[in-house]
Design a protein around this motif. Sequence first.
Motif, short mmCIF file in Angstrom:
data_model
loop_
_atom_site.label_atom_id
_atom_site.label_comp_id
_atom_site.label_asym_id
_atom_site.label_seq_id
_atom_site.Cartn_x
_atom_site.Cartn_y
_atom_site.Cartn_z
N VAL A 143 86.93 97.58 60.21
CA VAL A 143 86.16 98.50 61.07
C VAL A 143 86.02 97.91 62.48
CG1 VAL A 143 83.89 99.55 61.41
CG2 VAL A 143 84.91 99.50 59.13
N ILE A 144 85.72 96.63 62.55
CA ILE A 144 85.58 96.00 63.87
C ILE A 144 86.90 96.12 64.64
CG2 ILE A 144 85.23 93.80 65.09
CD1 ILE A 144 83.31 92.99 62.84
N HIS A 145 87.99 95.84 63.93
CA HIS A 145 89.29 95.87 64.58
C HIS A 145 89.63 97.26 65.11
CE1 HIS A 145 93.82 95.59 64.63
NE2 HIS A 145 93.48 94.52 65.32
N GLU A 146 89.23 98.27 64.33
CA GLU A 146 89.57 99.64 64.72
C GLU A 146 88.63 100.20 65.78
OE1 GLU A 146 89.57 101.64 60.97
OE2 GLU A 146 91.56 100.89 60.43
N THR A 147 87.37 99.75 65.76
CA THR A 147 86.39 100.39 66.65
C THR A 147 85.98 99.54 67.85
OG1 THR A 147 84.57 99.53 65.32
CG2 THR A 147 85.40 101.73 64.74
N SER A 148 86.25 98.25 67.82
CA SER A 148 85.79 97.38 68.93
C SER A 148 86.93 96.53 69.47
CB SER A 148 84.67 96.46 68.44
OG SER A 148 83.65 97.19 67.83
N PRO A 149 87.88 97.19 70.17
CA PRO A 149 89.03 96.41 70.68
C PRO A 149 88.60 95.28 71.62
CG PRO A 149 89.02 98.67 71.54
CD PRO A 149 87.97 98.62 70.48
#
Lengths: 255, 367
Positions: free
Chosen positions: A138-144
């Motif tokens: 989720v972090i990778h997808e939402t917080s570049p």
Amino acid sequence: VIELRPGTQDILQRVEEVTGVPVEVTADSTQSTLARITRARGGAHSHLLRVNPTLGEPDYLITYECGFILRLYETPSEDRREFAGTAQGRDEIERLVRRSGQLAQVSEAAKQQLAQQLLDGLLTQLRSYPIGMRIDRVIHETSPDLEPQQRSAVAHQQKENQSVLRPEIKSFAPKPVYDANVSMNAAYAIFCDRLFGKMGYTIPFRSAGFEKQGRVLMDLLQSTPDDPAFDQSLVDSWADILGLAGWYQWVPLQS
Amino acid sequence: VLDPQSMAFEIGFEDFDLDLLPSNARHIGSNEFRTAVDTYYQQEFSELGGVVSVDFAPDRILVTWKSDDAETDLYEQAIGFLQRGDLRSAVPPLRALVAVEPNNTDAHYNLGMAFSDLGEFDTAQLHLLKVIHREPENVNALVALGVALYRAGNPTAARRRLEQALDLDSGNGYAHRNLAAILGNTGEPNRAIEHLRHAHRLLPDDQAAAFGLAHALDEFGEEGDLSEADKLYTATIALNPHTEIAELARQARSRIAQKHLHTAGEVRLDAVMYCLGALERFAQLGPADVQAIGFEVAKLGQTGIDVNNAAITYTLRSLPGEYTGLHLMSMMYVAFKQTAPHVDIGFDLAQEYASALELYEVRSHQS
């Protein structure tokens, strides 16, 4: 004073909103892990999140740790459970340590200490790796904007995990414990290689013969729905494969 | 911040998955095994580009990979390992570095030093020679090569390299120290002492130089040199009391003290009386108390007890009063004879102890 990005402050705010308690973030360079969150219990006024400042900016680590609390509170309140070790797990690991030929000369007190360390490490890994992979994705997808910090934290963790392959470390861990630990390390390496594109993290574990077991764990991750309501079942399925069922239990959440 | 674009790990020979290797390369540790393992990792990392280095220690495989655009500097990484004393881990990044920078003399020099300390002298010489071929006046490389040659059992070539180093820089303490070691072992003790004096003067904080000079004076010097040797042994211990060299210095001091003590070959009456006093005193104590006294003196002895100077006194936690060095050693001797008779304390008071026992028995009968 730890300076945080606006996105990180939003996450902390969300934790406070869903749990009714704020998160207190402190820098602690003495702790062995990069970050650790302790949920507020027994009337404590805040959740305590200790971040090791070794890696510099703490935004990714804070977001990652808060992810565990947020996922827990995204499950229906009657299903919220905490992960806790059992006497069976403790007895089992003490039996394994006592049976270990490598540790025959070690004092009883040292054996007990080692057993406790191994148990704590293994259960922490079992509880955090599968759910942590959900959070990481989720972090990778939402917080570049957090990707450099995420990559750096992953590199740090991979380095730690690779060090377990050193013969001297393998020699003192009982085989079932070692195999469970390295299998989870292999799964995490496969996950990170998929997350960032090929990074070569799987190579050490493949050459040590653990890739197959890592893929089995990754298959379980993929076949389990993403919904936080399935997090307990995901951990249980990993435990079954790793021979750790009965070493822990899910207990009702204490406020 | 850690760089995700580099990797270093170790894996035991026994732990490598043999199914990944051709069937003729599965004999662990064989040349075929090593070649196949190297090829395996080269292929595994080939998709990622960069440089892979595969090295072999006696029981494990060491793998280092660095991507072409990795931020981590391999040289700094290796220096970090060397500074922590982890020579084996320093080798793969240095090997990877010289693979892409074959003329990097710093990397070759450090590889040569590391291999020399790891006992791989031929490889060490190859790397050090590469430095000297490119930089014939590199004194440090000449010294390191001299050391590697000597360790490899070639004192003649070693001496030539160290003399070459001193011709270029007569103020190189390490060259003097290492040349002295060769001279001392090849029948030129006086020249060895001469070079060790230079080394100790140039490197006053170097424990090996201080010990070397002390040992040479003790071994080859004249009677009058013994006192200087003893002072140098004391200085050696003071530089770092916890090393193997310090332990050797302590043993040497003990020998010198005994030499002084029994110079005339006579029984030391003062030591007899100290032993007798200890026998009487210990008769009032339990074995644990006696053992505690023995251990406390032994511990005190690690930093040096002067048995030949009655003007210096010491105190103990386990026994009130002030004691000379000989008094303490006598008590320790008796304590160990009573609680751990098989232990050699490295200080011989056998005659004095025997006399004290006779006196003690006579006194016991009288009372």
